[in-house]
Design an enzyme around this catalytic site. Sequence first.
Site, PDB file in Angstrom:
ATOM      1  N   HIS A  67     -27.863   0.351  40.709  1.00 46.86           N
ATOM      2  CA  HIS A  67     -27.443  -0.223  41.831  1.00 46.86           C
ATOM      3  C   HIS A  67     -28.125  -1.443  42.093  1.00 46.86           C
ATOM      4  CE1 HIS A  67     -27.402   0.308  46.459  1.00 46.86           C
ATOM      5  NE2 HIS A  67     -28.351  -0.505  46.264  1.00 46.86           N
ATOM      6  N   GLU A  68     -29.269  -1.529  41.511  1.00 42.53           N
ATOM      7  CA  GLU A  68     -29.974  -3.082  41.775  1.00 42.53           C
ATOM      8  C   GLU A  68     -29.439  -4.054  40.915  1.00 42.53           C
ATOM      9  OE1 GLU A  68     -32.248  -3.423  44.158  1.00 42.53           O
ATOM     10  OE2 GLU A  68     -32.120  -1.244  44.446  1.00 42.53           O
ATOM     11  N   HIS A  71     -26.511  -5.727  42.539  1.00 44.91           N
ATOM     12  CA  HIS A  71     -27.263  -6.753  43.445  1.00 44.91           C
ATOM     13  C   HIS A  71     -27.448  -7.944  42.721  1.00 44.91           C
ATOM     14  CE1 HIS A  71     -27.806  -4.645  47.260  1.00 44.91           C
ATOM     15  NE2 HIS A  71     -28.502  -3.713  46.577  1.00 44.91           N
TER      16      HIS A  71
END
Length: 154
Positions: A67-68, A71
Amino acid sequence: MNDKEIQRLVEEISLRYFEMPFLHRATFNMRLRTTGGRYVLKSHNIELNYHYYKLYGREELIGIIKHELCHYHLHIEGKGYQHRDRDFRQLLEKVDAPRFCKRMPVSNKGERTYVYECVECSFQYVRRRQMNIRKYVCGRCKGKVKQIEKRLDS
């Protein structure tokens, strides 16, 4: 798992799922409480919540890392990296990353409450934050307020 191992794991996941290198730092941040991890825009570093790793294990941590990294890679490429952006949601789906992480259980830390009472009308106030009794008065009768109890609920 220490910071060297987490750095290596993030680099491996970045190459395997995104086919791009992760060129910055990934560390555990012991102060994170309500989020699984965060991508820091200014430094491009990724900080991960150690408590999630301890509680849910390696698989949940890998999901948070993916998920990170979504980003991270979208921000580096100049695309929409925020949760609401289409690019972000599509990349999450492509790499099978969770949009949200599991909830942390309610802390076992006791809730502190303060009980105040009006001297004039005996109305009781139960508050989570302490209040300055020299500065504030009763909202009903404008009488003086005194602290009568400080409790630690568990």
